[in-house]
Scaffold this motif. Structure first.
Motif, mmCIF file in Angstrom:
data_model
loop_
_atom_site.group_PDB
_atom_site.id
_atom_site.type_symbol
_atom_site.label_atom_id
_atom_site.label_comp_id
_atom_site.label_asym_id
_atom_site.label_seq_id
_atom_site.Cartn_x
_atom_site.Cartn_y
_atom_site.Cartn_z
ATOM 1 N N GLY A 1 0.690 -1.030 -0.061
ATOM 2 C CA GLY A 1 -0.151 0.085 -0.085
ATOM 3 C C GLY A 1 0.873 1.449 -0.081
ATOM 4 N N ILE B 1 -3.913 5.875 -5.374
ATOM 5 C CA ILE B 1 -4.681 5.999 -3.947
ATOM 6 C C ILE B 1 -5.739 4.996 -3.771
ATOM 7 N N SER B 2 -6.466 4.567 -4.808
ATOM 8 C CA SER B 2 -7.544 3.673 -4.575
ATOM 9 C C SER B 2 -6.900 2.278 -4.314
ATOM 10 N N LYS C 1 -5.479 2.238 -0.809
ATOM 11 C CA LYS C 1 -6.764 1.897 0.293
ATOM 12 C C LYS C 1 -7.126 0.633 0.263
ATOM 13 N N GLU C 2 -6.979 -0.215 -1.002
ATOM 14 C CA GLU C 2 -7.225 -1.396 -0.969
ATOM 15 C C GLU C 2 -6.361 -2.424 -0.350
ATOM 16 N N THR D 1 -6.710 -1.502 3.651
ATOM 17 C CA THR D 1 -7.973 -2.343 4.030
ATOM 18 C C THR D 1 -7.620 -3.873 4.232
ATOM 19 N N LEU E 1 -4.890 4.325 6.644
ATOM 20 C CA LEU E 1 -6.243 4.517 6.174
ATOM 21 C C LEU E 1 -7.013 5.464 6.673
ATOM 22 N N SER E 2 -6.863 5.878 7.929
ATOM 23 C CA SER E 2 -7.466 6.774 8.682
ATOM 24 C C SER E 2 -7.107 8.131 7.885
ATOM 25 N N MET F 1 -5.954 8.864 4.982
ATOM 26 C CA MET F 1 -6.588 8.959 3.684
ATOM 27 C C MET F 1 -7.828 9.071 3.437
ATOM 28 N N GLU F 2 -8.781 8.538 4.630
ATOM 29 C CA GLU F 2 -10.367 8.594 4.579
ATOM 30 C C GLU F 2 -10.556 9.928 5.031
#
Length: 217
Positions: free
Chosen positions: A178, A187-188, A191-192, A195, A211-212, A214-215
């Motif tokens: 990641g 970015i997608s 994130k994957e 996750t 992840l936090s 990025m979200e």
């Protein structure tokens, strides 16, 4: 007829430490000039966490023959367990210099150099470990980490992908994969991977934090 050394090794493999120790002792009494007997007894003692005595046996083997690579390797493993990384590094190198060719010795030398915070020096050892045993996932992961530390992100990404192919729930490899996507601004995909790392290990703090962030953007 099997030798006492062979019988001792079999006993050791079967978890019969006391019997193995007795047989190794008898074998040494019969042939006190054979360095391999001391190495084998040292390996038994090292497995029992009797580090001090194990080192004595490895050193005795080297007194008899300073070219015995497995004695250096056995001693190096003890020093590594004792977190004496300087001595471990010296002994792993001597084992390699004396011709020990195995994935394990290169992997352990790489780990030792990482413990000494020398990832650039660790890199070729991890690379060699992977070359000698391509199925060693942890060696491949550490090789990827060494590459990433030198900003060789494309090469690191390749190694992390191989790890994930072999073990889809390797949380650290997923997380670091990641990170390589973040650097490539994908970015997608990043994130994957974060996750998936969390799915593999729910308390993976680095992936949770990444992840936090990025979200929340």
């Amino acid at each position: 007829m099997k030798s006492k050394n062979q019988l001792a090794i079999e006993a050791m493999q079967e978890g019969k430490a006391e019997e193995a120790a007795k047989l190794f002792q008898e074998a040494i009494e019969e042939d006190p000039q054979d360095p391999i007997l001391y190495v084998n007894f040292g390996n038994l003692l090292a497995g029992l966490k009797d580090h001090k005595r194990a080192l004595k046996f490895f050193n005795r083997a080297l007194e008899l023959d300073e070219t015995v690579a497995t004695a250096y390797y056995g001693a190096a493993n003890v020093y590594y367990e004792l977190e004496n990384y300087q001595e471990a590094q010296l002994h792993y190198q001597k084992a390699i210099d004396q011709g020990l060719v195995s994935s394990d010795v290169y992997y352990m030398q790489g780990l030792t150099l990482l413990s000494l915070e020398q990832p650039k020096l660790a890199l070729p050892f991890m690379q060699r470990a992977v070359e000698l045993n391509e199925s060693d996932i942890e060696a491949r992961f550490q090789y990827g980490m060494c590459l990433a530390s030198q900003q060789l992100l494309d090469e690191a990404k390749d190694q992390f992908e191989r790890v994930v192919e072999d073990n889809s729930s390797h949380a650290d490899a997923l997380y670091n994969l990641g990170v390589t996507y973040v650097y490539k601004n994908k970015i997608s995909q990043a994130k994957e991977m974060f996750t998936r790392a969390i799915e593999a290990q729910s308390d993976h703090q680095l992936a949770l934090h990444a992840l936090s962030l990025m979200e929340n953007k």
